[in-house]
Write an enzyme that holds these catalytic residues in place. Sequence first.
Site, PDB file in Angstrom:
ATOM      1  N   HIS A   1      14.111   7.996  -3.116  1.00 14.44           N
ATOM      2  CA  HIS A   1      13.363   8.008  -4.380  1.00 14.44           C
ATOM      3  C   HIS A   1      11.939   8.448  -4.118  1.00 14.44           C
ATOM      4  CE1 HIS A   1      13.715   3.938  -2.728  1.00 14.44           C
ATOM      5  NE2 HIS A   1      12.443   3.763  -3.078  1.00 14.44           N
TER       6      HIS A   1
ATOM      7  N   LYS B   1      17.214  -0.504  10.315  1.00 18.17           N
ATOM      8  CA  LYS B   1      17.425  -1.003   8.946  1.00 18.17           C
ATOM      9  C   LYS B   1      18.773  -1.731   8.826  1.00 18.17           C
ATOM     10  CE  LYS B   1      13.887   0.147   6.254  1.00 18.17           C
ATOM     11  NZ  LYS B   1      13.210  -0.736   5.302  1.00 18.17           N
TER      12      LYS B   1
ATOM     13  N   GLU C   1      20.178   5.639   4.382  1.00 12.76           N
ATOM     14  CA  GLU C   1      20.218   6.147   5.761  1.00 12.76           C
ATOM     15  C   GLU C   1      21.209   5.338   6.608  1.00 12.76           C
ATOM     16  OE1 GLU C   1      18.586   8.561   8.016  1.00 12.76           O
ATOM     17  OE2 GLU C   1      18.634   9.522   6.066  1.00 12.76           O
TER      18      GLU C   1
ATOM     19  N   TYR D   1      15.639   4.780  12.900  1.00 15.98           N
ATOM     20  CA  TYR D   1      15.261   4.187  11.605  1.00 15.98           C
ATOM     21  C   TYR D   1      16.476   3.519  10.953  1.00 15.98           C
ATOM     22  CZ  TYR D   1      14.151   3.987   6.610  1.00 15.98           C
ATOM     23  OH  TYR D   1      13.988   3.569   5.305  1.00 15.98           O
TER      24      TYR D   1
ATOM     25  N   THR E   1      18.558   0.918   2.888  1.00 12.13           N
ATOM     26  CA  THR E   1      18.509   2.368   2.673  1.00 12.13           C
ATOM     27  C   THR E   1      19.860   3.056   2.833  1.00 12.13           C
ATOM     28  OG1 THR E   1      17.726   4.410   3.705  1.00 12.13           O
ATOM     29  CG2 THR E   1      17.703   2.462   5.084  1.00 12.13           C
TER      30      THR E   1
ATOM     31  N   THR F   1       0.827  -1.217   0.000  1.00 19.64           N
ATOM     32  CA  THR F   1       0.000   0.000   0.000  1.00 19.64           C
ATOM     33  C   THR F   1       0.860   1.265   0.000  1.00 19.64           C
ATOM     34  OG1 THR F   1      -0.128  -0.130   2.404  1.00 19.64           O
ATOM     35  CG2 THR F   1      -1.962  -1.095   1.172  1.00 19.64           C
ATOM     36  N   GLY F   2       2.173   1.102   0.057  1.00 21.00           N
ATOM     37  CA  GLY F   2       3.075   2.263   0.090  1.00 21.00           C
ATOM     38  C   GLY F   2       3.497   2.703  -1.304  1.00 21.00           C
TER      39      GLY F   2
ATOM     40  N   ARG G   1       4.533   9.617  -3.473  1.00 21.21           N
ATOM     41  CA  ARG G   1       5.327   9.762  -2.255  1.00 21.21           C
ATOM     42  C   ARG G   1       4.446  10.240  -1.105  1.00 21.21           C
ATOM     43  NH1 ARG G   1       9.600   8.195   0.772  1.00 21.21           N
ATOM     44  NH2 ARG G   1      11.440   9.500   0.462  1.00 21.21           N
TER      45      ARG G   1
ATOM     46  N   ALA H   1       7.685  -0.905   6.230  1.00 23.29           N
ATOM     47  CA  ALA H   1       8.498  -0.210   7.232  1.00 23.29           C
ATOM     48  C   ALA H   1       7.747   0.964   7.836  1.00 23.29           C
ATOM     49  CB  ALA H   1       9.780   0.323   6.588  1.00 23.29           C
TER      50      ALA H   1
END
Length: 342
Positions: A184, A158, A132, A154, A130, A11-12, A189, A85
């Site tokens: 991205h 990850k 990150e 976060y 990611t 659903t993201g 978004r 996530a």
Amino acid sequence: MKKIALIYGATGQDGSYLADFLLKKKYHVHAIKRKSSSLNTERIDHIYEKNTKNFFLHYGDITDPISVNEIIHSVNPDEIYNLAAQSHVAVSFKIPNYTAQVNALGALNILEAIKSSKKRNKIKYYQAGTSEMYGKVQENPQSENTPFYPRSPYGVAKLFAHWITINYREAYDLFACNGILFNHESPRRGETFVTRKITIGLCKIKLGIQKKLILGNLYAKRDWGHAKDYVEAQWLMMQQKKPEDFVIATGHTHTVKSFIIECAKQLNLKIIWKGKGIKTKGYDKNGKCIIECSKKYFRPSEVDFLLGNAKKARSKLKWKPNFNFSKLVKDMITNDYEKLKS
Ligand code: NAP
Ligand code: G4F
């Protein structure tokens, strides 16, 4: 026989583009949605409406090992994409424990379910890693060999998911791979990430339905690509003979302020900048302040600079992005402007 894919996080933003992509490739796509008090399937409704034959929705939650086991063992997928996530970095400082449950232990729940499946050596697993994880960057640009230094709950969660994926690959011989994806974006978004907040905010200002856009750190730099290009890379990683980890990035970096400037240019909106740092302000042609910064949107520890080196993906996966920075901005601005105008 048709391949079966299972998408956590369907659903993201990425999950919905990946579902579109896999359906075009004639997969049977099984998608997980969470129970929610309001509708949360907006990004996949178009599929559900016209492609019900090859598309199956299941209720589930990655933090619930019972449901993860039950779904994986009954669907019997060839490929599992873990895109689920708590994906907001700033929010992860507010709910660190929850973020770890979802982003770290959620991945472990899936890997365990694969390990206990009869088909374990046939199932392929993709972990949504990611940039990150590079956090306080140790090298420029960042590649698969750059040491990690996460700067948020976060990023730390990850990093667990990244290493547990490698560990299960080495310990149990699973096909499990990590994508290390740089930022991205797209018209799908989430609206609280900086790019979408800017495209919506500036379109509303242009249309006269918002007065001011209030942001945080305008000087952080990100390597921004388009989600459509990045889901193709996820699929390509899963088509390799051997599981490996890949950086996916454009190789170009821009400040948040440059993103605003590019949006304003495409909207034909003049902005006059004054001040520095948190005191930076943007004024319209009549001298009215339309952009300012607030401490509220700064993070306890920031990732100042990200720039990816996707050489490995370009050579081994033959992956190359179709969208550059200005095409990405155009896609987002056009979509938001049309939607808001009507
Ligand atoms: P997103 O739009 O926030 O989507 C996240 C998805 O995860 C949503 O479908 C969400 O469901 C689902 N989810 C959250 N908690 C869950 C749980 N406990 N159980 C099952 N599903 C859950 O994120 P995105 O931008 O598409 O990113 C996809 C993945 O790539 C994420 O893992 C993200 O961390 C990672 N990533 C993203 C980027 C980027 O720049 N976009 C870069 C690198 C890595 P709801 O719709 O119900 O909330
Ligand atoms: O858009 P952002 O919230 O994305 P961030 O933190 O880079 O994380 C995104 O990309 C990661 C990949 O590197 C993903 F793993 C993660 O799931 C997510 O998709 O913030 C980008 C930059 C930050 O430096 C932030 O401090 O924009 C700065 N910023 C300035 N004002 C703001 C704002 N960010 C947000 N969300 N909201 C602001 O008002």
